[in-house]
Structure formats: structure tokens, C-alpha cells
Design an enzyme around this catalytic site. Structure first.
Site, mmCIF file in Angstrom:
data_model
loop_
_atom_site.group_PDB
_atom_site.id
_atom_site.type_symbol
_atom_site.label_atom_id
_atom_site.label_comp_id
_atom_site.label_asym_id
_atom_site.label_seq_id
_atom_site.Cartn_x
_atom_site.Cartn_y
_atom_site.Cartn_z
ATOM 1 N N CYS A 167 0.794 -1.227 0.000
ATOM 2 C CA CYS A 167 0.000 0.000 0.000
ATOM 3 C C CYS A 167 0.828 1.280 0.000
ATOM 4 O O CYS A 167 0.266 2.375 -0.043
ATOM 5 C CB CYS A 167 -0.969 -0.023 1.174
ATOM 6 S SG CYS A 167 -1.948 -1.540 1.209
ATOM 7 N N HIS A 296 -3.140 7.592 6.247
ATOM 8 C CA HIS A 296 -3.305 6.292 5.599
ATOM 9 C C HIS A 296 -4.669 5.721 5.984
ATOM 10 O O HIS A 296 -5.412 5.264 5.131
ATOM 11 C CB HIS A 296 -2.168 5.358 6.005
ATOM 12 C CG HIS A 296 -2.168 4.055 5.272
ATOM 13 N ND1 HIS A 296 -2.164 3.981 3.898
ATOM 14 C CD2 HIS A 296 -2.203 2.770 5.732
ATOM 15 C CE1 HIS A 296 -2.176 2.706 3.534
ATOM 16 N NE2 HIS A 296 -2.206 1.956 4.621
ATOM 17 N N HIS A 330 -10.022 1.391 0.289
ATOM 18 C CA HIS A 330 -8.557 1.270 0.290
ATOM 19 C C HIS A 330 -8.153 0.694 -1.053
ATOM 20 O O HIS A 330 -8.383 -0.476 -1.340
ATOM 21 C CB HIS A 330 -8.104 0.360 1.428
ATOM 22 C CG HIS A 330 -6.623 0.353 1.630
ATOM 23 N ND1 HIS A 330 -5.750 1.050 0.816
ATOM 24 C CD2 HIS A 330 -5.838 -0.263 2.564
ATOM 25 C CE1 HIS A 330 -4.511 0.851 1.218
ATOM 26 N NE2 HIS A 330 -4.547 0.067 2.288
#
Length: 401
Positions: A167, A296, A330
Site C-alpha cells: 500500500c 493512511h 482502500h
């Protein structure tokens, strides 16, 4: 020119495609109005009982015959973004300015076009188990395929590579591109990330018990896991002495790798804090000069807790923050690029978006989460991206003028 000091680098164009829609205008309108792109739905043959951020319409996209071997969902998502906000035209103008050999491609992804191989497995030869000849592994599944496709589709001839660090992938490519421009390897660079939904991702995160049956709720006391999305995001970085007008500036970048655990973050956020401090140092800024921080913020219990400790250690508890994953989901390897584009939109419009779905902030978490849009004269914003294995990246962006 120094080969050591970070070079303030203009971002002359950017775009993104997510479940919120296609392009900057659709994205900003959703952020401004608090509209999510997530929906409770399945994908292909998978239904993990979660909310997903799906980009619809990819199967209907027309495709170039000369690039037929690259045809897969991941590259179709990339192509849709290339067509958004006249991004391909901006890159081609840069290629005229600098030469096609002087424009690089630096992209992030996690699973690339693995869906194409998953679909091919349904068509294995019953006797031998051989995969169909129609599968072009190198142009679709292979991690490097998306950079090869974008390079070919844009007619570029410069260096191209893909970063695959989960990520943090498409945040780290900003740092890679800045280094390449500063060292004279290229004069401009297409950066960003593309990640599309596939069975491996959906069932994998479900098996790790990281997904939630509810829409994701970053920083909430009752958060239970993430909502997965897909996206493509691109930005064009150029030499500071170029003629193109900057839409924003890459002021700094910080990277770290704490290697605490294969999938869990360091519980104290040690590597995350290190990346944020490095980003600020490379930009020559103090924490108080950052007007907004895009977290995040995955909405998993452990990740939010670790990031909160890191953010509080670096920025304190006054800096306005939010997670935008309640809008897009996400998007994994594309998340850094998506949220870089959102950071640039925040600078352009002077509006920091709130976190969606936050009902009661976890009393153990102390970062200043926005519940309403913050209208302000934003000059500097930062964005965090943290991946499996302790791969951390933080970027700092500045307003165009």
C-alpha cells in the site's frame, strides 16, 4: 545541481479514477459534499460481505488493436485515467518539450493484472491443465505490465519501472521520480498507481480478517476493518526549469522500512514516524507548517492505532487530519497516487475533506480528525501511505503559487 538535496519538483498535471468517478472535478465534488463511492456489493464471483469501491464501465471501454495483448482490467483502468482530464495530451506535450526518451514512467501496483490469470484458470485444458494461449502473462499479470502498457499507450521511450511494496507503492514512486529528475536521468516523469479488484485481493484480505461487514470507519471506536477499492491515479512531474505551469509542487518525500511484521504495523508507529520526519526534513519544513494531513487511515484497529501514535509524535494533536478511504475504499497499490491527487485538490480548492463514517472517535486515538470540511488557505499538505512489511512513505505537497 546537487545530487544529494531533495529538489522541489513541479507537478504540471494530475488525474484519478476511483469509485467516486472519473477525473478531478467528480472527485472534488464528492469530497466536498461527503459522498462515498462505496457500496455493499460483490465483484465477479466473489462476495465477501463487505463494501467495495468498484469502477464500473471498464468492460465497455474501446481498445486499441495494436495493444490487444495488454487488454485486462488493470490496464483498462489505467487507460480510463489516461483519458481523464486530458492527461494523455499533457504527457504528449511534455514528450514534445523534452523528447520521448526523456520522459520516464514510475508506477505502483500490488496485484497488477492478476485477475486475467484468475479468469484464465477457468479455461484450463481439462486433460493437461494448460492455461489458454489467449493469456498474455507478460502484458497483463506481470507486475511490470502496467508501466509497459502506459509507456506504449503514450508513445514514450524513457525508463519505466513498477514499485510493488503493497500500500505504499504509488507514494514511493514520487520519490523515485524526483531522484531520476534531479540526477538528470529524465526530464519528466509519469508517476502514480493502478490497482484493480481481483479474487486474490478480496479473499486474501478476508482471510486475514482485515475486512469489515460495515462500511469502513477510520479512527472510530467501533471500527472493524477496511473496505477495498480499485483506482488509477497519475501525475506528471517535470524539471523545475521547464515552461509548463505547476498545478502543485512535490516539496518532500520520506521513506522507511521497519520490517516489524509481515502484515501488522509496528505498534508504536516507529517506521511511520521516521518517514514523516524524513519527508518534512527533505522539504525543509517544521510540522506546524503543514495545514492538513491525509492519513493512511485504513480503519483496521491496529493500523489506525499505530498511525495515530506516529502522527501524534510528529505533528502533535492540533494538525487537521482525515482519512479519505471512506470515499474511495482502500485502493491498495494505487492508494498513494490517489491520495496525492486528493492532496493536490485540497491545495487547489483550499478545502480539506472530512473523514466519512466517523461516529465516535476512539478515545485512545488523539489525532485531530475532521468531521466537517475545513475551508482554509492551505499552502502545505502531507499524505501518508503505509504497506505490509513495514514499508512506509510520506509525501509533502505545496500550493501552485
Amino acid at each position: 545541481m546537487s545530487t544529494l538535496a531533495f529538489q522541489r519538483t513541479p507537478i504540471t498535471h494530475h488525474t484519478l479514477v476511483t469509485a467516486l468517478g472519473r477525473g478531478r472535478a467528480a472527485t472534488f465534488e464528492a469530497l466536498r459534499s461527503g459522498r462515498t463511492g462505496l457500496a455493499r456489493r460483490g465483484f465477479e464471483t466473489a462476495d465477501i460481505g463487505s463494501w467495495l469501491g468498484v469502477v464500473d464501465g471498464l468492460d465497455e471501454l474501446d481498445w486499441r488493436e495494436d495493444l490487444a495483448a495488454y487488454d485486462c482490467r488493470n490496464n483498462r483502468l489505467a487507460e480510463l485515467a489516461l483519458r481523464s482530464d486530458c492527461f494523455a495530451e499533457a504527457v504528449q506535450a511534455a514528450a514534445v518539450r523534452w523528447g520521448a526518451r526523456r520522459v520516464g514512467v514510475f508506477l505502483g501496483t500490488s496485484t497488477s493484472g492478476i485477475l486475467q490469470t484468475e479468469l484464465a484458470y477457468r479455461e484450463r485444458d481439462a486433460a493437461t491443465g494448460a492455461l489458454p494461449e489467449s493469456l498474455h502473462y507478460g502484458e497483463t499479470h506481470n507486475t511490470a505490465s502496467v508501466a509497459r502498457y502506459v509507456r506504449a499507450a503514450l508513445g514514450l521511450q524513457g525508463p519505466a519501472h513498477v514499485v510493488s511494496t503493497a500500500c505504499s507503492s504509488s507514494a514511493k514512486v514520487f520519490a523515485a521520480a524526483e531522484r531520476a529528475i534531479r540526477l538528470g536521468v529524465v526530464d519528466a516523469a509519469v508517476v502514480g498507481g493502478v490497482d484493480s479488484l481481483c479474487m486474490t485481493t478480496l479473499y486474501g484480505f478476508k482471510a486475514l480478517e482485515l475486512t469489515s461487514g460495515e462500511i469502513c470507519r477510520p479512527w472510530d471506536a467501533e471500527r472493524a476493518g477496511l473496505s477495498i477499492g480499485e483506482a488509477a491515479a497519475f501525475a506528471l512531474l517535470e524539471r523545475p526549469d521547464g515552461p509548463a505551469r505547476a498545478m502543485g509542487w512535490l516539496l518532500g518525500a520520506g521513506e522507511s522500512s521497519d520490517g516489524h511484521h509481515m502484515s501488522s504495523p509496528h505498534p508504536e508507529g516507529a517506521g511511520a514516524a521516521m518517514a514523516m520526519r524524513a519527508a518534512l526534513a527533505s522539504a525543509g519544513l517544521q510540522p506546524g507548517e503543514v495545514g492538513y494531513l491525509n492519513l493512511h487511515g485504513t480503519a483496521t484497529p491496529g493500523n489506525d492505532a499505530a498511525e495515530d501514535k506516529a502522527v501524534s509524535a510528529v505533528f502533535g494533536t492540533a494538525t487537521p487530519c482525515s482519512s479519505t478511504k471512506g470515499y474511495t475504499g482502500h485502493t491498495l497499490g494505487a492508494a498513494g497516487g490517489v491520495e496525492a491527487s486528493i492532496a493536490l485538490l485540497a491545495l487547489e480548492h483550499g478545502l480539506a475533506p472530512p473523514s466519512l463514517n466517523l461516529q465516535t472517535q476512539d478515545p485512545a486515538l488523539h489525532a485531530h480528525l475532521l468531521r466537517e470540511p475545513l475551508q482554509a488557505d492551505l499552502r502545505v499538505v502531507a499524505s501518508n501511505s503505509f504497506g505490509f512489511g513495514g514499508s512506509n512513505a510520506s509525501l509533502v505537497f505545496g500550493a501552485a503559487a
